[in-house]
Design a protein around this motif. Structure first.
Motif, PDB file in Angstrom:
ATOM      1  N   THR A   1       0.829  -1.208   0.000  1.00 42.48           N
ATOM      2  CA  THR A   1       0.000   0.000   0.000  1.00 42.48           C
ATOM      3  C   THR A   1       0.860   1.253   0.000  1.00 42.48           C
ATOM      4  N   VAL A   2       1.903   1.257   0.811  1.00 44.43           N
ATOM      5  CA  VAL A   2       2.808   2.404   0.859  1.00 44.43           C
ATOM      6  C   VAL A   2       3.435   2.637  -0.510  1.00 44.43           C
ATOM      7  N   ARG A   3       3.887   1.584  -1.149  1.00 42.41           N
ATOM      8  CA  ARG A   3       4.507   1.716  -2.470  1.00 42.41           C
ATOM      9  C   ARG A   3       3.511   2.262  -3.495  1.00 42.41           C
ATOM     10  N   ARG A   4       2.289   1.772  -3.448  1.00 42.46           N
ATOM     11  CA  ARG A   4       1.283   2.230  -4.416  1.00 42.46           C
ATOM     12  C   ARG A   4       0.852   3.673  -4.154  1.00 42.46           C
ATOM     13  N   LEU A   5       0.655   4.027  -2.882  1.00 43.03           N
ATOM     14  CA  LEU A   5       0.213   5.390  -2.555  1.00 43.03           C
ATOM     15  C   LEU A   5       1.295   6.422  -2.838  1.00 43.03           C
TER      16      LEU A   5
ATOM     17  N   VAL B   1       7.735   8.304   5.422  1.00 38.21           N
ATOM     18  CA  VAL B   1       8.348   8.169   6.756  1.00 38.21           C
ATOM     19  C   VAL B   1       8.054   6.779   7.330  1.00 38.21           C
ATOM     20  N   ALA B   2       6.832   6.295   7.156  1.00 34.27           N
ATOM     21  CA  ALA B   2       6.493   4.952   7.630  1.00 34.27           C
ATOM     22  C   ALA B   2       7.311   3.894   6.895  1.00 34.27           C
ATOM     23  N   ALA B   3       7.500   4.069   5.593  1.00 37.64           N
ATOM     24  CA  ALA B   3       8.295   3.108   4.824  1.00 37.64           C
ATOM     25  C   ALA B   3       9.753   3.115   5.278  1.00 37.64           C
ATOM     26  N   ILE B   4      10.281   4.306   5.546  1.00 37.34           N
ATOM     27  CA  ILE B   4      11.665   4.397   6.039  1.00 37.34           C
ATOM     28  C   ILE B   4      11.776   3.741   7.405  1.00 37.34           C
TER      29      ILE B   4
END
Length: 134
Positions: A47-51, A67-70
């Protein structure tokens, strides 16, 4: 020097093999809360990658998502990952908070389109805050 590299390669192979075993075991789980929990972080990463790439996502929400992905990719954690059950807890909390924030900034349908897992999990995570913005 060569012994050190061989040891590092063996350790890396062990980590990859353990991940493969965990993925296979997670796929064999019966439908229910355990299977949902096992799929939560991979679904969040997708989801993070798509958003992050979606032009309908406002800049502030995109920053929170990045920031959440990092945070997920960082080897530094508040709770060490090797602790059973509670190890990934800080990752889950940070991702959940970032997705709730994004849920307030992004239309609900955009989030549902980006979520690869069971939609009811995302809807439960968003709660009423996600319904405010359509």
């Amino acid at each position: 020097m060569r012994d050190w590299l061989v040891g590092l390669a063996v350790a890396a192979a062990g980590v990859v093999a353990s991940w493969a075993v965990l993925v296979l075991l997670a796929r064999r789980l019966p439908p229910g809360p355990l299977r949902d929990l096992a799929a939560f972080l991979p679904d969040c990463l997708t989801t993070v990658r798509r958003l992050r790439r979606d032009p309908r996502v406002p800049r502030r929400a995109r920053v929170a998502i990045v920031v959440a992905a990092i945070w997920l990719a960082s080897p530094i954690d508040l709770i060490p990952e090797f602790l059973p059950v509670i190890g990934p807890l800080d990752d889950v909390v940070v991702v959940a908070l970032a997705l709730r924030y994004a849920g307030r900034q992004v239309p609900r349908q955009v989030l549902l389109d980006a979520w690869p897992g069971e939609p009811r999990l995302l809807l439960r995570l968003l709660g009423d805050a996600g319904a405010r913005r359509r």
